[in-house]
Write an enzyme that holds these catalytic residues in place. Structure first.
Site, mmCIF file in Angstrom:
data_model
loop_
_atom_site.group_PDB
_atom_site.id
_atom_site.type_symbol
_atom_site.label_atom_id
_atom_site.label_comp_id
_atom_site.label_asym_id
_atom_site.label_seq_id
_atom_site.Cartn_x
_atom_site.Cartn_y
_atom_site.Cartn_z
ATOM 1 N N LYS A 1 0.804 -1.226 0.000
ATOM 2 C CA LYS A 1 0.000 0.000 0.000
ATOM 3 C C LYS A 1 0.837 1.276 0.000
ATOM 4 O O LYS A 1 0.437 2.290 -0.544
ATOM 5 C CB LYS A 1 -0.951 0.008 1.196
ATOM 6 C CG LYS A 1 -2.137 -0.929 0.996
ATOM 7 C CD LYS A 1 -3.217 -0.674 2.035
ATOM 8 C CE LYS A 1 -4.472 -1.465 1.729
ATOM 9 N NZ LYS A 1 -4.292 -2.914 1.955
ATOM 10 N N GLU B 1 -10.091 7.440 3.264
ATOM 11 C CA GLU B 1 -10.950 6.581 4.060
ATOM 12 C C GLU B 1 -10.227 5.247 4.212
ATOM 13 O O GLU B 1 -9.357 4.905 3.427
ATOM 14 C CB GLU B 1 -12.315 6.376 3.425
ATOM 15 C CG GLU B 1 -12.364 5.281 2.384
ATOM 16 C CD GLU B 1 -12.021 5.763 0.980
ATOM 17 O OE1 GLU B 1 -12.227 6.963 0.710
ATOM 18 O OE2 GLU B 1 -11.550 4.948 0.183
ATOM 19 N N SER C 1 1.621 -9.814 -1.079
ATOM 20 C CA SER C 1 1.243 -8.406 -0.885
ATOM 21 C C SER C 1 1.542 -7.835 0.498
ATOM 22 O O SER C 1 1.802 -6.652 0.633
ATOM 23 C CB SER C 1 -0.242 -8.225 -1.208
ATOM 24 O OG SER C 1 -1.050 -9.054 -0.395
HETATM 25 C C1 LIG Z 1 -5.138 -3.893 1.427
HETATM 26 C C2 LIG Z 1 -4.479 -5.150 1.135
HETATM 27 C C3 LIG Z 1 -4.880 -5.964 0.055
HETATM 28 C C4 LIG Z 1 -6.072 -5.663 -0.805
HETATM 29 O O1 LIG Z 1 -6.004 -4.471 -1.535
HETATM 30 P P1 LIG Z 1 -5.708 -4.442 -3.088
HETATM 31 O O2 LIG Z 1 -5.981 -3.043 -3.473
HETATM 32 O O3 LIG Z 1 -6.642 -5.408 -3.741
HETATM 33 O O4 LIG Z 1 -4.305 -4.836 -3.270
HETATM 34 C C5 LIG Z 1 -4.159 -7.121 -0.208
HETATM 35 N N1 LIG Z 1 -3.120 -7.493 0.568
HETATM 36 C C6 LIG Z 1 -2.716 -6.746 1.627
HETATM 37 C C7 LIG Z 1 -1.568 -7.210 2.425
HETATM 38 C C8 LIG Z 1 -3.383 -5.560 1.953
HETATM 39 O O5 LIG Z 1 -2.975 -4.839 3.001
#
Ligand SMILES: *Cc1c(COP(=O)(O)O)cnc(C)c1O
Length: 394
Positions: free
Chosen positions: A91, A113, A378
């Site tokens: 993020k 938000e 992610s």
């Molecule tokens: C917020 C988040 C997501 C989901 O958000 P996307 O916009 O779909 O990437 C996925 N993995 C993690 C670790 C997150 O913090």
């Protein structure tokens, strides 16, 4: 030639996208739409953005060949380690980029938000870094559920405003943020995924594209080829998947797999598998696929992972789904938990619950032995420890 996966001049990917906003916000959105590409492509921006990504975020993140995982599933499985980014997930790539764009546009106040609080923390972090005023809107219910992230945001100097209407969750926080934006058009609305009115979806995709930009040279170094056979990423709004797919969208020989959260089961009534359960509608200022009832009211999604329980997907993903450029799969809560424990056991990496959904489809795919697969890791799982503890088996 322009890629068909780039939005048109009105911010549409096929039939999806656009900017469905109150007229009062028009000048704001137009200002951004008229300037964002030029800003992002400027040498000055690129220099500042890349320098912050390197020195502050900790990029490039490793592309790690997970040997034991590869052995288990019979393919060459690489993990793109976004979990090692500052603040624990991808993020921050986006918030670092948008804060620089806000500054170039002369904005001094930031609003955002947040649902689970992860985007709120990533936004409050860059506001602290730049010394900008930060206001975060969050559903009253989420404020209670996500107390540690609320504490982080406050510690970072952000003001957290509770949304007390409706279901008191993310969509209500979004409504509050938009209301505030109308009253304070001098603020910059820092959206956390590839969602929202154009140009946000494309802008956020470009800022997350650093993930696949790095993947290309890292794969070349490790395998001799820039292209993997398959890329797998989880999808909430779609930003980490957009970043991991971005530079491969036009290479049709690279298989793209987007994984949604099926909660207790796709058709259980407790799910967030938007592509399978949704219809075309308007959410958060853009036309896309979203979960709604027969009256067009947004249905409350459910997933064990707070970052995936978003009732829509970004317009690019709706287009990838419709054109079948990406394959959409899903994983349930239980499957994600199992995948998280497995990765932790055999690779020593505790993934975020969101990420665990992407890992969970490895067991559902029949791989070729020489298949090169990248899973976009992610985020890290520290934030999910409470849930993991509940499911820990001795
Ligand atoms: C917020 C988040 C997501 C989901 O958000 P996307 O916009 O779909 O990437 C996925 N993995 C993690 C670790 C997150 O913090």
């Amino acid at each position: 030639m322009k890629s068909k996966f780039q939005p048109d001049e009105n911010g549409y990917f096929g039939q999806y996208g656009g900017a469905f906003i109150p007229e009062l916000l028009y000048p704001n959105v137009k200002e951004l739409a008229d300037n964002y590409v030029q800003i992002i492509e400027s040498d000055e921006f690129q220099k500042e953005y890349k320098s912050l990504l390197k020195e502050y975020v900790g990029r490039p993140t490793p592309l790690y060949l997970a040997k034991r995982l590869s052995e288990k599933y019979g393919a060459h499985i690489y993990l793109k380690r976004e979990d090692l980014c500052h603040t624990g997930a991808h993020k921050v790539n986006n918030t670092v980029g948008q804060i620089l764009i806000a500054q170039k546009l002369g904005k001094t106040k930031i609003i955002a938000e947040t649902g689970a609080g992860q985007h709120g923390v990533a936004t409050a972090t860059v506001c602290a870094l730049m010394g900008l005023e930060c206001t975060i809107f969050m559903g009253e219910k989420d404020i209670v559920r996500q107390a540690p992230n609320v504490a982080r945001m406050k510690m970072l100097g952000a003001k957290v405003v509770p949304a007390t209407s409706g279901s008191k969750t993310l969509k209500d926080a979004t409504n509050e943020a938009i209301r505030y934006w109308i009253q304070h058009p001098e603020t910059f609305y820092l959206i956390g995924s590839v969602v929202g009115p154009a140009p946000h979806p494309d802008m956020v995709a470009r800022l997350q594209a650093i993930i696949s930009e790095e993947m290309k040279w890292q794969l070349k170094e490790k395998t001799g080829k820039e292209n993997p056979d398959t890329i797998i990423a989880c999808v909430g709004g779609g930003s980490n998947a957009a970043g991991a797919f971005y530079h491969y969208l036009d290479d049709e020989d690279v298989e793209l797999i987007a994984v949604e959260a099926a909660g207790l089961g796709v058709h259980s009534g407790e799910s967030a598998a938007t592509s399978q359960l949704g219809q075309v509608g308007i959410i958060h200022g853009s036309k896309t696929i979203l979960m709604q009832d027969e009256y067009g009211q947004i249905k409350e999604p459910y997933s064990i992972s707070a970052g995936l329980d978003y009732p829509g997907v970004g317009p690019l993903h709706a287009f990838l789904y419709e054109t079948k450029r990406a394959k959409f799969m899903s994983a349930t809560d239980d499957e994600a938990l199992e995948a998280a424990f497995e990765l932790t056991k055999i690779e020593g990496i505790i993934p975020a619950l969101e990420t665990a959904h992407a890992l969970a489809v490895l067991s559902k795919i029949k791989f070729r032995k020489d298949q090169v697969v990248v899973v976009n890791l992610s985020g890290r799982g520290d934030k999910d420890l409470e849930i993991y503890i509940k499911h820990l088996k001795e």
